[in-house]
Motif scaffolding. Structure first.
Motif, PDB file in Angstrom:
ATOM      1  N   ALA A   1       0.785  -1.231   0.145  1.00 14.81           N
ATOM      2  CA  ALA A   1       0.022  -0.062  -0.053  1.00 14.81           C
ATOM      3  C   ALA A   1       0.980   1.208   0.014  1.00 14.81           C
ATOM      4  O   ALA A   1       1.919   1.318   0.572  1.00 14.81           O
TER       5      ALA A   1
ATOM      6  N   LEU B   1      -2.415  -1.159  -3.031  1.00 16.22           N
ATOM      7  CA  LEU B   1      -3.257  -0.275  -2.809  1.00 16.22           C
ATOM      8  C   LEU B   1      -2.973   1.083  -2.542  1.00 16.22           C
ATOM      9  O   LEU B   1      -1.917   1.420  -2.120  1.00 16.22           O
TER      10      LEU B   1
ATOM     11  N   ALA C   1      -4.180   0.448   5.171  1.00 12.70           N
ATOM     12  CA  ALA C   1      -4.585  -0.041   4.179  1.00 12.70           C
ATOM     13  C   ALA C   1      -3.781  -1.571   3.872  1.00 12.70           C
ATOM     14  O   ALA C   1      -4.478  -2.609   3.593  1.00 12.70           O
TER      15      ALA C   1
ATOM     16  N   ASN D   1      -6.006  -4.889   3.991  1.00  6.77           N
ATOM     17  CA  ASN D   1      -6.007  -5.043   2.649  1.00  6.77           C
ATOM     18  C   ASN D   1      -7.357  -4.461   1.871  1.00  6.77           C
ATOM     19  O   ASN D   1      -7.909  -4.671   1.179  1.00  6.77           O
ATOM     20  N   LYS D   2      -7.419  -3.190   2.454  1.00  3.97           N
ATOM     21  CA  LYS D   2      -8.524  -2.269   1.905  1.00  3.97           C
ATOM     22  C   LYS D   2      -8.277  -0.874   2.101  1.00  3.97           C
ATOM     23  O   LYS D   2      -7.676  -0.557   3.121  1.00  3.97           O
ATOM     24  N   VAL D   3      -8.734   0.008   1.023  1.00  2.00           N
ATOM     25  CA  VAL D   3      -8.592   1.305   1.320  1.00  2.00           C
ATOM     26  C   VAL D   3      -9.896   2.028   1.802  1.00  2.00           C
ATOM     27  O   VAL D   3     -10.982   1.790   0.974  1.00  2.00           O
TER      28      VAL D   3
END
Ligand SMILES: Cc1ncc(C[n+]2csc(CCOP(=O)(O)OP(=O)(O)O)c2C)c(N)n1
Ligand code: SF4
Ligand SMILES: [Mg+2]
Length: 769
Positions: free
Chosen positions: A336, A370, A398, A402-404
């Motif tokens: 990220a 990301l 992030a 594993n996500k923004v």
């Protein structure tokens, strides 16, 4: 100093074993750019002052005055003109330099693709600055983002050393036969342009000359035996094919830039990899930033590493061509990143750096990085340790999730509170308070000219002041006495437009304003056009009976003399269209608000920060502009000159101006305005200095009414005529002109003053002139 070794791409070089002799100095980015220019020995510099890049020209002007270089420095009438000067000069085949920022870059923008489209190399230093509006002078990258599509190479210089070094590289890159493109060296306004750092400077100028080589233009406009058409009209398919060539030149630059940088590194021992990669070898997350902010992030990266976080910093040293491949390689295994954009591409969910990094990694189908985008640091808002920490934390979060959560946002800013308003200042002025008949204007049927009867001065303060007390001008500044004199006699409601300059800067500073009437600012290249649009809207709404609370409004533009250089085109346009408005110029003989650079109204020999005093030259090299005569030649109903120290004369003329502007069309007045700071006098010296300026006939007081010239104060007739030296000896900026060594300049000035005065007298005496 960008000496980080890039282990990913292999662009970086080991320190050369035998760099040429250099010495250590303490210099700012602007000083470094000027020193590099001196060492390169450009042929021509076309320039126009704008903060924070102005010092490049100022430093070179000082060196020029002492014959430390031979660069011919041509002051443009604005940045558009400066860019034209540079383009023309580059077509001659020699080396060309410019420096600018912000609005200056945008004002020149239209010329930039012309220059790259005809493959004419030159170097432009850009001290990056926030773009208007509202006006702000501090750093961000919103200006440089506008240049991305112009076909110019853009090198990024993160500190003064990089500014110095990359200026040499820029010459060689741009002139490479496979490239032949103009090059920008961009560095952060104030952070880099003004902060002094230790830098290494060449001692061995022969080695520098050998490095940059001789200019090698394959075609020039100065070879009559081989005539060339530069910039023919070009249609499909030639134009698109031409752009293929430009695109290929950019591709060639990808190869040439590292080669030149490597060669430079042999000379200096300093390397500038295309991508500055800091602790990126095993990084899980990274922060991506341009220029000085990246240096702050590097320190925080060290702290985070100590805490066990695998973080790094990526920052390109080149923006065009965009180092997409370098980003792809550097981000291959990065989970990220937070990209900081110091400029927004409004509505695109990111600034240009973000958009281009995202596009680059999208080409790598294996890439899973990301991306978090944050707009930060607009208008010089500091990017400090806490900001860098936030950026790392966003990327770490992030990577962990594993996500923004929020891909795009502004950092450290908010849109304000809708219902919160700045505190109300003084109460609104009623029309009656400013309609006190201080000047009674009547049309004389016999002469077909106006007569003015003034109330005594002691009665004038009865007019409520349209300027509130409290402003930021220097003690003794002439602008406020002039404004007071104008406002005393102007009747009724006024809408005022101030062009950029001291009068504007010292009267507004959000959320405060000293203006108690409607005030508009537009940049000083376009105020007259702006006001003319408003004037026409007013009359059109009146005609259609659509103006609520319709009032009888007078429209006034206030400008400095500099505004009548850069803004002369739109002002003459407004004059030729003859809109019902007034233009009043306060002439303090220079660009004072930016630190006293010469304007075209600065007289011959006067010292300014771009017409310095030295062993080789002493002050400005050409005569002052006769702005009043330029407007007179537009055959306006009324043109006048006045001086701050002659209030009665000034107020009569302003009253006449208003009369004509309401009934017949555009009027123009030029008022000599005292500037103790930059004229280098005592604060209370105005009376003597202004009196001598008028009595020496340097600044004659006259009016041109319906084409008839009328001198309103004739020092010859009343036995008050003095020599120009009487005037010049009173100011620090001109004292040198009274010394024997400068007798020639004094003589030239006196001859020109006398010639203009006699011409004026002839016009005064002749019924048809
Ligand atoms: C396009 C552009 N170029 C340059 C500048 C920088 N600049 C702002 S005001 C100014 C000088 C104004 O001179 P003048 O009109 O004489 O007003 P003064 O400051 O003397 O009152 C300059 C060079 C700018 N704001 N915009
Ligand atoms: S620099 Fe000169 S014009 Fe500007 S505020 Fe100071 S005195 Fe006035
Ligand atoms: Mg000025």
């Amino acid at each position: 100093m960008a000496s980080t070794i890039n282990t990913t791409t292999g662009d970086a070089l080991e320190r050369a074993s035998t760099p040429v002799k250099q010495h250590t100095d303490l210099k700012s980015g602007n000083e470094a750019a000027a020193m590099a220019a001196r060492d390169i020995g450009y042929h021509i510099m076309g320039y126009y002052p704008i903060t924070p890049s102005t010092e490049v020209a100022e430093n070179l002007a000082q060196m020029s005055a002492n014959a430390e270089h031979e660069i011919c420095m041509v002051p443009g009438d604005g940045e558009h003109g400066a860019a034209g000067i540079c383009y023309g000069a580059s077509l001659g085949g020699g080396r060309v330099l410019n420096a600018t920022s912000s609005q200056g870059l945008l004002f020149a923008l239209e010329q930039l693709p012309v220059q790259s489209g005809t493959r004419s190399p030159m170097v432009l230093n850009v001290a990056t600055r926030c773009i208007s509006g509202p006006l702000d002078i501090r750093c961000d990258h919103s200006d440089i983002y506008f240049v991305l599509n112009t076909g110019w190479i853009i090198l990024l210089a993160r500190d003064p050393q990089a500014v110095y070094d990359l200026n040499f590289a820029a010459v060689k890159i741009g002139e490479h036969p496979d490239v032949r493109l103009p090059v920008i060296v961009a560095y952060d306004g104030f952070f880099t342009s003004h902060q002094k750092r230790r830098i290494e400077v060449f001692d061995d100028l022969d080695a520098v000359k050998a490095f940059v080589g001789e200019p090698n233009a394959p075609y020039t406009a100065l070879d009559p035996e081989n005539p060339v058409t530069f910039g023919p009209y070009m249609n499909d398919p030639d134009l698109i094919n031409n752009k293929v060539q430009l695109s290929e030149a950019m591709e060639a630059a990808r190869r040439v830039i590292p080669e030149v940088i490597a060669e430079l590194a042999q000379l200096t021992g300093r390397s500038y990899p295309i991508m500055d990669e800091y602790r990126m070898d095993d990084a899980d997350v990274a922060v991506v930033l341009m220029n000085s902010a990246a240096e702050t992030a590097k320190e925080i990266a060290d702290h985070y590493r100590q805490q066990g976080h695998k973080v790094g910093v990526l920052s390109p040293n080149m923006l065009r061509p965009f180092p997409a491949e370098h980003f792809r390689k550097a981000l291959k295994n990065v989970k990220a990143i937070t990209i900081g954009d110091r400029g927004d591409s409004y509505g695109a969910d990111g600034g240009n750096l973000s958009l281009e990094v995202r596009a680059a990694i999208q080409q790598d189908t294996d890439n899973k990085t990301l991306v978090v985008t944050r707009i930060y640091g607009l208008s010089g808002k500091d990017f400090d340790d806490a900001d860098a920490e936030t950026f790392f934390d966003l990327a770490l979060e992030a990577a962990n999730k594993n996500k923004v959560n929020k891909p795009f946002a502004y950092h450290g800013a908010h849109a304000g509170v809708p219902d919160e308003h700045p505190p109300i200042g003084l109460p609104v002025i009623e029309t009656e308070e400013v309609s006190r008949g201080m000047a009674k204007v009547t049309l004389n049927e016999k002469t077909n000219r106006l007569d003015v009867e003034l109330e005594p001065f002691w009665a004038m303060p009865a007019v409520t002041n349209r300027i509130a007390p409290g402003h930021g001008a220097c003690p003794g500044c002439g602008i406020f006495p002039i404004l007071h004199q104008i406002y005393h006699v102007l009747e009724g409601d006024i809408v005022v437009l101030f062009q950029t300059g001291c009068a504007m800067v010292v009267t507004t500073g959000f959320p405060k304003t000293a203006h108690r009437i409607t005030y508009i600012h537009n940049l000083f290249q376009n105020g007259a056009a702006t006001l003319s649009g408003l004037v026409e809207m007013y009359h059109e709404l009146l005609r259609r009976k659509e103006l609520k609370n319709a009032k009888d409004i007078t429209f006034l533009m206030m400008t400095g003399d500099g505004g009548m250089d850069i803004g002369m085109g739109p002002a003459l346009g407004a004059a030729h269209r003859n809109h019902r408005m007034m233009i009043i110029e306060y002439d303090n003989q220079g660009y004072m608000n930016t630190g006293a650079q010469m304007s075209y109204s600065t007289p011959l020999g006067h010292r300014t920060s771009t017409s310095e005093l030295g062993t080789a030259t002493q002050g400005k090299r050409f005569h002052h502009k006769d702005t009043a005569q330029l407007f007179a030649s537009c055959h306006l109903p009324y043109v006048f000159t006045a001086a701050e120290g002659y209030p009665e004369d000034l107020m009569r003329k302003v009253a006449k101006s208003q009369w004509y502007a309401k009934r017949e069309g555009l009027t123009y007045g030029k008022i000599l305005s005292f500037c103790p700071l930059n004229w280098r006098t005592k604060d209370d010296a105005s009376m003597g200095v202004l009196q001598a300026a008028v009595d020496s006939c340097f600044f004659p007081l006259y009016e041109v009414e319906h084409g008839h010239t009328n001198i309103t104060y004739d020092p010859d007739a009343i036995g008050r005529r003095v020599n120009a030296a009487e005037w010049l000896k009173q100011m620090g900026k001109t004292k040198h002109l009274t010394k024997p060594a400068n007798a020639d300049d004094l003589h030239r000035l006196e001859i020109e003053v006398e010639r203009r005065w006699r011409r004026l007298k002839a016009m005064h005496e002749h019924p048809e002139l």
